[in-house]
Write an enzyme that holds these catalytic residues in place. Structure first.
Site, PDB file in Angstrom:
ATOM      1  N   LYS A  34      63.984  39.676 -16.759  1.00  0.00           N
ATOM      2  CA  LYS A  34      63.239  40.068 -17.963  1.00  0.00           C
ATOM      3  C   LYS A  34      62.249  41.180 -17.612  1.00  0.00           C
ATOM      4  O   LYS A  34      61.982  41.434 -16.436  1.00  0.00           O
ATOM      5  CB  LYS A  34      62.492  38.847 -18.524  1.00  0.00           C
ATOM      6  CG  LYS A  34      61.451  38.267 -17.560  1.00  0.00           C
ATOM      7  CD  LYS A  34      60.955  36.903 -18.021  1.00  0.00           C
ATOM      8  CE  LYS A  34      59.961  36.318 -17.029  1.00  0.00           C
ATOM      9  NZ  LYS A  34      59.681  34.899 -17.279  1.00  0.00           N
ATOM     10  N   TYR A 273      34.024  58.327 -10.712  1.00  0.00           N
ATOM     11  CA  TYR A 273      33.306  57.762 -11.862  1.00  0.00           C
ATOM     12  C   TYR A 273      32.370  56.646 -11.412  1.00  0.00           C
ATOM     13  O   TYR A 273      32.734  55.801 -10.589  1.00  0.00           O
ATOM     14  CB  TYR A 273      34.302  57.186 -12.867  1.00  0.00           C
ATOM     15  CG  TYR A 273      35.087  58.236 -13.624  1.00  0.00           C
ATOM     16  CD1 TYR A 273      34.442  59.222 -14.368  1.00  0.00           C
ATOM     17  CD2 TYR A 273      36.476  58.220 -13.603  1.00  0.00           C
ATOM     18  CE1 TYR A 273      35.175  60.176 -15.073  1.00  0.00           C
ATOM     19  CE2 TYR A 273      37.212  59.159 -14.313  1.00  0.00           C
ATOM     20  CZ  TYR A 273      36.551  60.136 -15.052  1.00  0.00           C
ATOM     21  OH  TYR A 273      37.279  61.063 -15.745  1.00  0.00           O
TER      22      TYR A 273
HETATM   23  C1  LIG Z   1      59.880  34.156 -16.091  1.00  0.00           C
HETATM   24  C2  LIG Z   1      60.506  32.813 -15.990  1.00  0.00           C
HETATM   25  C3  LIG Z   1      61.054  32.373 -14.770  1.00  0.00           C
HETATM   26  C4  LIG Z   1      60.902  33.136 -13.474  1.00  0.00           C
HETATM   27  O1  LIG Z   1      59.662  32.808 -12.928  1.00  0.00           O
HETATM   28  P1  LIG Z   1      59.247  33.325 -11.451  1.00  0.00           P
HETATM   29  O2  LIG Z   1      57.931  32.678 -11.230  1.00  0.00           O
HETATM   30  O3  LIG Z   1      59.136  34.797 -11.553  1.00  0.00           O
HETATM   31  O4  LIG Z   1      60.297  32.864 -10.550  1.00  0.00           O
HETATM   32  C5  LIG Z   1      61.742  31.170 -14.759  1.00  0.00           C
HETATM   33  N1  LIG Z   1      61.855  30.419 -15.871  1.00  0.00           N
HETATM   34  C6  LIG Z   1      61.311  30.786 -17.051  1.00  0.00           C
HETATM   35  C7  LIG Z   1      61.463  29.904 -18.233  1.00  0.00           C
HETATM   36  C8  LIG Z   1      60.615  31.991 -17.143  1.00  0.00           C
HETATM   37  O5  LIG Z   1      60.071  32.341 -18.313  1.00  0.00           O
END
Ligand SMILES: *Cc1c(COP(=O)(O)O)cnc(C)c1O
Length: 375
Positions: A34, A273
């Site tokens: 994702k 800054y």
């Molecule tokens: C994003 C997500 C993962 C992956 O999590 P990581 O900590 O990056 O391994 C797994 N399961 C769900 C439901 C998620 O939303």
């Protein structure tokens, strides 16, 4: 020269890390790609992972379509399912698997008129209290799903709130609830209901694999497949809060840029800054083409950085397009010198820590960099 900010993506390291997930879990792997594969490039990462993992998880239909259009034919899971009923047609067309996490989704799914049944992942809230149906409701919902013409295959899933903490008891508590739910479903049947199960994120794969297996053990004969869901670990950063635990993961992204100007700041003078950098000795600082508009955290304090192969620190305030590095003790460093912001030599977790955030956030935020993919 063109602006020198570059993100180098080591696809071999990605494959290596995926293999660790596969070997540790020992069963099916749903690679979580994702958010553009946590900023690494979803299509390139998916292609590199073909043959190692068994499916891909994304957050939306748009993310799934991008993969389908690139010719990815493996299973694709929508982690938040559908947001409106109108998406179902495209979901069927794109042959996606669908998380169902709430009653309103269930109502839509069970009354929809689909031309093909869907693979459903029913999310159970075992304690995180983000998404998921309540454990007491699962048995009834599973019955409905199992009898629905819109449902092809059923997977029961849950997500851990604190798997990154290897001494917290929360994961064990969540596992017990999940195991009880699975057993209760079977206890009241004349005919067993077959389903798959999915529990582990990266942290759970690395720290709780044995506990997860034990929780599934009583159901062994009924579970055809278990799926782990690694995200962060694929990209080579440890998700564990205890940084001393060796994971053997290889960093996938190396973010580099160059020094575009050198300044001498006399003791008592300051730079940037807010005049945050006020050295007590005469200092040489390099101005690097990378700032918070590129995803480098503005809140970073004394973050580690590599300049001309030597470790030093980011100093002063990070601005939108630039940051300062201390090169007082790196005489070889000058305009054009190579800077590694994070990656092979500078742990992204160390930079994240200096900014009070996580590797997850830094990876996802990278923008304006030119991407290079290495096999
Ligand atoms: C994003 C997500 C993962 C992956 O999590 P990581 O900590 O990056 O391994 C797994 N399961 C769900 C439901 C998620 O939303």
């Amino acid at each position: 020269m063109t602006r020198p900010l570059q993100a180098h993506i080591d696809l071999h390291a990605l494959q290596y890390n995926a293999q660790i997930a596969k070997t540790t879990h020992g069963d099916h792997v749903m690679a979580v790609i994702k958010a553009n594969a946590y900023g690494h490039g979803a299509v390139q990462c998916a292609q590199a992972l073909l043959g190692i993992v068994d499916g891909f998880a994304v957050a939306s239909l748009a993310e799934a379509s991008e993969l389908r259009e690139a010719g990815i034919s493996e299973p694709i899971l929508l982690l938040e399912g559908f947001f409106v009923a109108a998406e179902l047609e495209q979901i069927v067309k794109n042959d996606c698997w669908v998380v169902v996490h709430a009653q309103w989704q269930l109502d839509i799914l069970l009354t929809a008129n689909l031309i093909q049944p869907l693979s459903i992942w029913l999310k159970v809230d075992t304690g995180m209290h983000r998404l998921g149906v309540q454990p007491a409701a699962v048995e009834n919902i599973v019955q409905q799903l199992y009898q629905s013409e819109n449902v092809d295959n059923l997977t029961l899933m849950t997500h851990f709130a604190n798997a990154d903490n290897v001494i917290s008891g929360d994961t064990v508590d969540q596992l017990a609830i999940f195991s009880n739910v699975m057993q209760a479903i079977q206890a009241n049947q004349n005919r067993p209901i077959l389903f798959d199960a999915s529990l582990e994120n990266s942290a759970a794969i690395l720290a709780w694999q044995i506990s997860c297996e034990a929780a599934c053990e009583p159901l062994q004969s009924l579970l055809s497949r278990t799926w782990c869901r690694p995200g962060l670990m694929l990209y080579g950063a440890s998700p564990l809060t205890d940084i001393n635990i060796e994971t053997g993961l290889k960093p996938v992204m190396t973010l580099t840029s160059k020094i575009i100007a050198v300044q001498t700041v006399k003791a008592g003078q300051s730079a940037g800054y807010g005049s945050l950098f006020t050295p007590t000795r005469d200092a040489r600082i390099g101005v690097v083409a990378c700032g918070y508009a590129d995803g480098y955290p503005r809140s970073a304090k004394d973050a580690p950085v590599l300049v001309s192969g030597e470790k030093t620190q980011v100093v002063g305030r990070v601005s939108m397009d630039m940051l300062f590095v201390d090169i007082t003790d790196i005489p070889a460093a000058s305009v054009g010198s190579e800077v590694e912001l994070w990656g092979q030599h500078i742990a992204i977790n160390a930079v994240a820590h200096s900014a009070g955030t996580l590797a997850y956030e830094l990876m996802c935020n990278v923008k304006r960099a030119e991407f290079f993919y290495h096999n």
